[in-house]
Design an enzyme around this catalytic site. Sequence first.
Site, PDB file in Angstrom:
ATOM      1  N   CYS A  77       0.808  -1.218   0.000  1.00  0.00           N
ATOM      2  CA  CYS A  77       0.000   0.000   0.000  1.00  0.00           C
ATOM      3  C   CYS A  77       0.840   1.266   0.000  1.00  0.00           C
ATOM      4  O   CYS A  77       0.313   2.352  -0.246  1.00  0.00           O
ATOM      5  CB  CYS A  77      -0.941   0.004   1.197  1.00  0.00           C
ATOM      6  SG  CYS A  77      -1.866  -1.532   1.390  1.00  0.00           S
ATOM      7  N   HIS A 113      -3.181   8.117   5.511  1.00  0.00           N
ATOM      8  CA  HIS A 113      -3.358   6.831   4.820  1.00  0.00           C
ATOM      9  C   HIS A 113      -4.807   6.394   4.995  1.00  0.00           C
ATOM     10  O   HIS A 113      -5.401   5.868   4.062  1.00  0.00           O
ATOM     11  CB  HIS A 113      -2.377   5.820   5.401  1.00  0.00           C
ATOM     12  CG  HIS A 113      -2.311   4.524   4.667  1.00  0.00           C
ATOM     13  ND1 HIS A 113      -2.063   4.437   3.317  1.00  0.00           N
ATOM     14  CD2 HIS A 113      -2.468   3.245   5.093  1.00  0.00           C
ATOM     15  CE1 HIS A 113      -2.059   3.172   2.950  1.00  0.00           C
ATOM     16  NE2 HIS A 113      -2.311   2.432   4.006  1.00  0.00           N
ATOM     17  N   HIS A 141      -9.487   2.006  -1.323  1.00  0.00           N
ATOM     18  CA  HIS A 141      -8.040   1.811  -1.167  1.00  0.00           C
ATOM     19  C   HIS A 141      -7.482   1.088  -2.396  1.00  0.00           C
ATOM     20  O   HIS A 141      -7.689  -0.113  -2.560  1.00  0.00           O
ATOM     21  CB  HIS A 141      -7.778   0.988   0.093  1.00  0.00           C
ATOM     22  CG  HIS A 141      -6.334   0.898   0.458  1.00  0.00           C
ATOM     23  ND1 HIS A 141      -5.336   1.558  -0.224  1.00  0.00           N
ATOM     24  CD2 HIS A 141      -5.701   0.230   1.449  1.00  0.00           C
ATOM     25  CE1 HIS A 141      -4.177   1.289   0.320  1.00  0.00           C
ATOM     26  NE2 HIS A 141      -4.366   0.476   1.338  1.00  0.00           N
TER      27      HIS A 141
END
Length: 1589
Positions: A1179, A1408, A1449
């Site tokens: 990520c 994030h 995401h």
Amino acid sequence: MVEYNASHNRYQFAMPVRWSETQSVLFDKAGVEKLVEFGPSTTLLNMANKTLAQFNQESDAVNGLKRSLLSISTNYDDLRYDTLPPVELERKESPKLEKSPDPKHATEPIALEAPIHENVPPAKGNLPIPDVPITALESVSALVASSLKRPASDLKLGDSIKAVSGGRSIVQNEIVGDMLEEFGPLADDVENVPLEELASIIQKSYDGRMRKCLRARVEKMISSKMPGSFDLISARSFLEDKWRLASGRQDAVLLIALGQQPAARLKKNEEAEAFFDAIAQGYLTSAGLSRQRNVEAADPKQTLLDLKVVQQLRDEYSTLRKKVAALLSDDDESATSPSQTSDNFSQIQDKIDLYESELGEDFCNGIKPTFNADHQRSYESSWNWGHVDLIDEYYKLIGSNTSPRNLEAVIASLRGRMSGRLERTRQYLLSRISSSGNDSRESVKKLLEGLGSDNFSEEGSYSPSTQTSSPVIIPLSGAAQEAHPILLLEPTQIASSHQSLSQKLGNPGSPRILRRGQAAWKPDPCLTAYMGLESAITPTTFAEKNVLLTGAGPNSIGIALLELLLRGGARVLVTTSRAMRDAGPIYQEVFARHGARGSRLVVVPCNQGSQQDVERLVAHVYDPAKGLGWDLDFVVPFAAVPEKGREIDAIDSRSELAHRAMLTNVLRILGAVKAAKQGRGSRTRPAQVLLPLSPNHGAFGGDGLYSESKLGLTALHNKWFSESWSDYLCLCGVVIGWTRGTGLMAANDAIADEIAKRGIMTFSTEEMARHLAALMSGRVVSVCQTECLLADLSGGMGSDPGLAEFVAQIRTEIRQSDEIRRAISDEEALDEGIIRGILAPTPPPNSTPPISPMEDLDLGFPKLPEYATEIKPLNAQLDGMVDLESVVVVVGFAEIGPWGNSRTRWEMELNGELSVQGCIELAWMTGLIKHNPKPAGTSSPRGAAGAAWIDVETGAPIHGVEVKAKYEKKILAHAGLRLIEPSPLDHPDRESQQFLQEVVVQHDLEPFTASLDTATEFAREHGDKVDVRPVAGSDQYSVRLRRGATVLVPKARAFDRIVGGQLPTGWDPTAYGLPADLCESVDRCTQMALVCAAETFLSAGIPDVYELYGGMHPSELANCVGSGLGGGRSLQKLYRQRYLDRPVQSDILAEVFVNTTGAWLNMLLMGAAGPTRTPVGACATALESLNQGYDLIASGAARVCLVGGYDDMTQDTSAEFARMRATADSAADVRGRGRAPAETSRPCAASRCGFVEAEGCGMQLLASAQTALELGLPVRAVVAHVQTASDGVGRSVPAPGKGIMVNVREDPSAARGPSPLLDIGYRRRLLERALASIREHRELLSAPDAPEPSPSGSLDEEAELASRREEREARRRFGNGFWTHDARISPLRGALAVWGLTADDIGVASLHGTSTVLNEKNEVEVLHRQLARLGRTPGNAALAVCQKYLTGHPKGAAAAWMLNGCCQILDAGAVPGNRNADDIDAALEPWEHLAFPGRTIAVGDVRAFTVTSFGFGQKGAQALGVHPRFLFATVDEQRYAEYCRRRQRRYFRAKQHFQNTFYGSHMVVLKDDPPYPKERQVEALVDATARFG
């Protein structure tokens, strides 16, 4: 053989005791020679064998009888007839069929079909077409076309294999290899031979038959694209039967079909036949042939059997056999009698019909339960919303020159939510205003000073001020006097109360409280005085009070009361009849604006017309385990159902429903509350009930049972005395008068002024709510606990008997007045038209309609700051203080994601809606519209002239201004977070995932046909468990799996990750210019990356990458694009599709490598020779890529670098994330909790439960500041610092860590205070001395006594170069990198100080924010501790941005999208909020250096931002960005002006290219040649001065 009709003995088969008699009849009397038993076993045959052996063996031998006893369970193959005998029209002419000597052939499926064609010649009316074998040209074309996945007709036979492959060596090698396998040895340079010439060479030795390669492809096509029952034999039979094509021409049709395969497997045989119909028709047409048919009837003797009929008979026989076996195997199991079941259903249906006819449709539908405790939404984070409101109001006042009218209301609202956090924020903002020295912002000071700290204790808790005056004693009378001898009023309150009390009591319309007398209700002046005090609501007014409120919809009295209750600190449970996805945002906004400290708002769906719902509602309130565990203090049942227009002869089911909701179920609610309190033993805490009464007791009429419902509630005043629940409930009836703006009275608002003239008082919802809140004050409640009260808020409506007639008259007058005004207006318009000479308002028939202006589609370059006002104040400090070649800037960015591109995503993130341009872009990229090539054509329909767009589906012209209205709803439904639309590689049902179950075959299966190769493969796997036999007259083989064989059977498991952030439906890379054949051969991630990279360069003003090589060497352009997983769909093909033996390209392995996408970017777009790095950071990939690009440019290894990340979303990866419990169970969220798909990602919210996966690509183009200024590239942000960090020892790969705390690491033993190097003035003095020393040294080298220079002047040049290097080193030493290798200065502190900034200048923290529980807790804590460590001032909170609420995401692309958003924040001066954060997690409250806005806040100026990213596998990363004006402040005004001129020229050129993309051109222009001549590649690469403009 003897046949016997045994139907008359049928009864004996069901009577086992008479089986002996049956055998005697069969064997002795009838002489049966063959007996067949239908059933799962051979029970009867065993008995028959014993009988024959005992009684008939000798007689049968003498008579020559051979009896055959067979069973379908053991002799099925011997009993099965695979073909029917030929039609016998005349028995004597029928040829006698001989029994096959080899019994094996009887089991072959179509072994006897050949004799059928031999015995019956084809009919004359349908003559066969002469057969010819396939040619080498047909075979070559089919092989190439199938490899390229295009029709053979699209091939240019004059092209070579190399040409048709488009230069792709892998495809070229694959085709050559297939050629060698199919045709044998060929010439060495076969790839360069034209296809037509190659076919002529092969034709010399070609036998006209398909060989291994083509046979395999044909078989693969049939098995993967045709229905399961339509095999190759079926295809050939169809072509022969319908199209009269023999084997050679059948081969030709099959070869053509290879290049035109369906996109997915056809479901039905009819679809397969239609497919081959089209292919065969095209083949015959191209061959100049046609089907020969004759209208004459064919000879009956020559009629052929239709193979389809034969197959149908076989299927029917097989089905019948299975049914018989199932029936015989069904022992004595009793089943439910069909008649009994039918009777039950009939009775149930009769009851349903009775209820519906008696109660009516509205009633039956209106009582359906909707209560669901899992759908509950709770709001209690007032600590955050008050903080955000204070910051928002501050910036609004800073940006406004006028004082707002509602400033006092804002101050009052904020005072009710003050806390230690808000007080520190207030003090910081005051100091900021004072330090600015701007006296024009008086409104800001008034706001901040109005929230003064006088009411705060040392701990920061709010304590309302108290009055020290003595209270006034007011005596009471009657029953209240015994319980409450005195009531207290403050002196400041009693004056105004006594002054107006007499006036109110004298006016029948004034609000008053009545107490019950001997015969009637009488006004009580003292209680009325309490209600008239109108004291302010403070956070303690209703603190610790629990309220149940129904009927609080928008624009209602209930929602206005809710606002007051929340301001007073109450805990309120509100019911709603709306879906929670619609109701949630309404009540969230109410709480965010009005919720005080300690208040809480809980919203649940509930239908007050349902008995089940009201009972479950109260049970939920009092349930301490699964519910709220409250004990109610107030019950406000205000829900109502309108019944307009229903008189006594029109009482219908809706009237009954309304009566049930407003009376019957109100009583049930009160009864349930009484029972719950009684069960708790709560006799000392009765709940006050505000009974909603009405002055309308039928006076108005036409309101159904409304009046009866309200009158029914009045009986509770008597029951309170006569029944046993007065210890648990106390009553205050409220006669509610004319309230403007509510749902029930909105239609009457137009006559409210006329009503007031009649002396009747009307109320706004806020005024009525204030009166109701006064009734809930402690003083009134204390009296209400001893006796029932009645509050008259009717405004005098009930005392005016002529009101209904007056209202009707007013309505008639208003209607007549409107009609008159409308007629006058029309007449005036006609008069004006005649005066001006216009006879009609409509345009003439031949007139040209006005042409709508075309939208100016903008690429979106950042605004250029004004030098005098924005840059010059910084220039004194920063001029010349950095080495521009070591400064890294972002000059371009782009993204492909769920909301299309970066521009459309930003519109949704900032404003929550799309602009016209945004709708045009999304409609274009998803294939809804396309460019109109003739916008001003004369053939355009009326009103369409000048239309720039065409609707793709209808072909109708569309103006740009119409796109938003026409397509926005469809675009929004197919963009962003939504229910997943499965890809062709996933299960077609989004809620299912396919698996394979190993099953052992329990009996021999039906045979199927396959080629020799496939049949051999089955035999290799299954050995003796498979039977393979050739099919007579065919090159196919019959395959039958025997008992004991193992097969894998597909099954589907439930799949609950049903929401995702997919690309907008219809997104097509070919619209941007990617060739279709390229899209078929590369992974989808590569497609996204190619489009994204082209747009990234374009956003930097670079339409053609090769333009860069005019000013720098190809080795100075780097590529650092990476990914978390690589090509997701290629991985599916490699493992899943290959395992299932489905068609997969031969080079699929190359597409799964993470570096392959970067290779395609360089081969097709960039043509660079610079550094290439491929980060794989899960990520955090995009920030790791940024880090690598930053290092390359800062170190001088590159001047320009493409960075970013990408990832796909597949069902397989989603399932694995789900098994890790990382993602949200979206099925439970959508169905179980009532969330909309767009709400499933909720970063920082208390209800978050995992991230929602998305897909896409994000990129930035980095450059050195020197390069950006020289080339005029748009500077979007300065990358001040970027760093990755690991998280230390652990056992969990995905667990978030605190490794990035190293960005604030400093030497704790440095007790001498901060380093003086942090002072930019001090560093400037050191730099000036260093530069002066360098210049002195240079002058010494140029002195007269210096060594004589060589003829070439090399010493001077070397000295000049050395001087420049030293100057750059000096600027790096005291500028860019002054803090490196100094343990006293942390990286973040030093990176900020380079630009003269501190921790207080970080305005935005882009989180994030994955929406997982642990990530947000860890990330917010880390950021707070970083800022605190850097010395950020308390109260100066950075605004947190949580972009993933909107996008989901995307893994590898996540930080790239976040960085793009931060660049847009710098340019816009506005910070978007997290619209899904309905209630911020209380665990985040201690970290005060961050605030979490839920809406956009216009801050005007953001100096710096931070981006954080956390990836699975110890990948923590953080980047620090600075506004571009700080870079511009390092150069003088002249150089900045020159840069602006260059940038504007670049902007206009890039904008033209951008617009041309939509108007028929291509954004992505693939490169066929390198930037330098191919023959000079080596020279170009080794010559550092080579340039290629």
